[in-house]
Design an enzyme around this catalytic site. Structure first.
Site, PDB file in Angstrom:
ATOM      1  N   ASP A 184       0.627  -1.573   0.140  1.00 23.77           N
ATOM      2  CA  ASP A 184      -0.013   0.010  -0.055  1.00 23.77           C
ATOM      3  C   ASP A 184       0.987   1.358   0.395  1.00 23.77           C
ATOM      4  O   ASP A 184       1.905   1.133  -0.586  1.00 23.77           O
ATOM      5  CB  ASP A 184      -1.012  -0.083   1.058  1.00 23.77           C
ATOM      6  CG  ASP A 184       0.080   0.083   2.715  1.00 23.77           C
ATOM      7  OD1 ASP A 184       1.291   0.681   2.603  1.00 23.77           O
ATOM      8  OD2 ASP A 184      -1.347   0.354   3.671  1.00 23.77           O
TER       9      ASP A 184
ATOM     10  N   CYS B 106       3.242  -3.221   3.844  1.00 25.37           N
ATOM     11  CA  CYS B 106       2.392  -2.121   4.396  1.00 25.37           C
ATOM     12  C   CYS B 106       2.999  -1.317   5.558  1.00 25.37           C
ATOM     13  O   CYS B 106       3.759  -1.726   5.777  1.00 25.37           O
ATOM     14  CB  CYS B 106       0.634  -2.642   4.832  1.00 25.37           C
ATOM     15  SG  CYS B 106       0.343  -3.050   6.110  1.00 25.37           S
TER      16      CYS B 106
ATOM     17  N   THR C 292       3.094  -1.236   8.980  1.00 17.05           N
ATOM     18  CA  THR C 292       3.303  -1.970  10.240  1.00 17.05           C
ATOM     19  C   THR C 292       3.071  -3.321   9.225  1.00 17.05           C
ATOM     20  O   THR C 292       4.160  -4.263  10.350  1.00 17.05           O
ATOM     21  CB  THR C 292       2.131  -2.286  11.076  1.00 17.05           C
ATOM     22  OG1 THR C 292       0.686  -2.633  10.209  1.00 17.05           O
ATOM     23  CG2 THR C 292       1.940  -0.612  11.428  1.00 17.05           C
TER      24      THR C 292
ATOM     25  N   HIS D 291      10.224 -24.320   9.143  1.00 14.52           N
ATOM     26  CA  HIS D 291       9.688 -24.845   9.863  1.00 14.52           C
ATOM     27  C   HIS D 291       7.544 -24.791   9.088  1.00 14.52           C
ATOM     28  O   HIS D 291       6.924 -25.807   9.238  1.00 14.52           O
ATOM     29  CB  HIS D 291       8.868 -23.848  11.284  1.00 14.52           C
ATOM     30  CG  HIS D 291      11.056 -24.799  12.074  1.00 14.52           C
ATOM     31  ND1 HIS D 291      10.790 -24.351  13.489  1.00 14.52           N
ATOM     32  CD2 HIS D 291      11.540 -25.273  11.705  1.00 14.52           C
ATOM     33  CE1 HIS D 291      12.099 -24.905  13.602  1.00 14.52           C
ATOM     34  NE2 HIS D 291      12.652 -25.452  12.967  1.00 14.52           N
TER      35      HIS D 291
ATOM     36  N   HIS E 244       7.396 -30.852  10.134  1.00  9.44           N
ATOM     37  CA  HIS E 244       6.951 -29.921   9.445  1.00  9.44           C
ATOM     38  C   HIS E 244       6.294 -30.293   9.300  1.00  9.44           C
ATOM     39  O   HIS E 244       5.243 -28.953   9.233  1.00  9.44           O
ATOM     40  CB  HIS E 244       8.687 -28.524   9.556  1.00  9.44           C
ATOM     41  CG  HIS E 244       8.988 -28.279  10.862  1.00  9.44           C
ATOM     42  ND1 HIS E 244       9.451 -27.753  12.177  1.00  9.44           N
ATOM     43  CD2 HIS E 244      10.057 -28.914  10.772  1.00  9.44           C
ATOM     44  CE1 HIS E 244       9.852 -28.044  12.509  1.00  9.44           C
ATOM     45  NE2 HIS E 244      10.790 -27.957  12.100  1.00  9.44           N
TER      46      HIS E 244
HETATM   47  C1  RB5 Z   1      -2.345   2.977   6.533  1.00  8.57           C
HETATM   48  O1  RB5 Z   1      -1.875   3.778   7.177  1.00  8.57           O
HETATM   49  C2  RB5 Z   1      -1.799   1.787   8.181  1.00  8.57           C
HETATM   50  O2  RB5 Z   1      -2.824   1.795   7.956  1.00  8.57           O
HETATM   51  C3  RB5 Z   1      -1.431   0.309   6.849  1.00  8.57           C
HETATM   52  O3  RB5 Z   1      -0.354   0.886   6.200  1.00  8.57           O
HETATM   53  C4  RB5 Z   1      -0.941  -1.034   7.954  1.00  8.57           C
HETATM   54  O4  RB5 Z   1      -0.264  -0.422   8.664  1.00  8.57           O
HETATM   55  C5  RB5 Z   1      -2.323  -1.762   8.159  1.00  8.57           C
HETATM   56  O5  RB5 Z   1      -1.532  -2.667   8.633  1.00  8.57           O
END
Ligand code: RB5
Length: 149
Positions: free
Chosen positions: A8, A66, A68, A99, A134
């Site tokens: 994203d 993304c 996080t 694994h 595994h």
């Molecule tokens: C976008 O602002 C953010 O929410 C997305 O990139 C991600 O971190 C979501 O899990």
């Protein structure tokens, strides 16, 4: 091996870093974007196409980035047959291939920098599944999916 990659707006820089790594390693890849400039997009719109292409055999592995890595990993793991790991260290990258035979890797660009992301992706792309005991565990996940999902 063919890899499908997407991010994203929060993961564009790491996506570009991993694309350049795959070019260096001569790994075939398809880049699904996003090409969102300064705008923002919704991570499920990128996670599902990548996960579906891995699940249906159009690609062998997927990489999702993304902010996080959490939204991408939650979404990818909703697709039957996907074992997606959210990874921010090199040890876990190795273990999750050996694994868990993970077929999708998720990372967060607001958590780690491009250098570490590159090392993680390199290890993840080049480590084989150990199988043995595994494989029995992976089989139990597949069995659960067949019965309940
Ligand atoms: C976008 O602002 C953010 O929410 C997305 O990139 C991600 O971190 C979501 O899990």
């Amino acid at each position: 091996m063919k890899v499908i990659i997407a991010s994203d707006h929060g993961g564009i820089n790491i996506r570009k870093e991993i694309v350049s790594l795959m070019e260096e390693l001569n790994i075939e890849y398809e880049d699904l974007g996003c090409e969102c400039g300064s705008g923002s997009v919704d991570y499920p719109d990128y996670a599902f196409p990548v996960a579906q292409k891995v699940a249906n055999g159009e690609a062998d592995r997927g990489i999702l980035i993304c902010g996080t890595g959490i939204g991408m990993s939650i979404s990818a793991n909703k697709v039957k047959g996907i074992r997606c790991a959210l990874v921010h260290d090199v040890f876990s990258a190795k273990m999750t291939r050996e694994h868990n035979d993970t077929n999708v890797l998720a990372m967060g660009e607001r958590v780690i920098g491009p250098g570490l992301a590159r090392e993680i992706a390199k290890v993840w792309l080049t480590t084989e599944f150990t199988a043995g005991r595994h494989a029995v565990r992976i089989g139990k996940i597949a069995e659960y999916e067949d019965k309940h999902i």
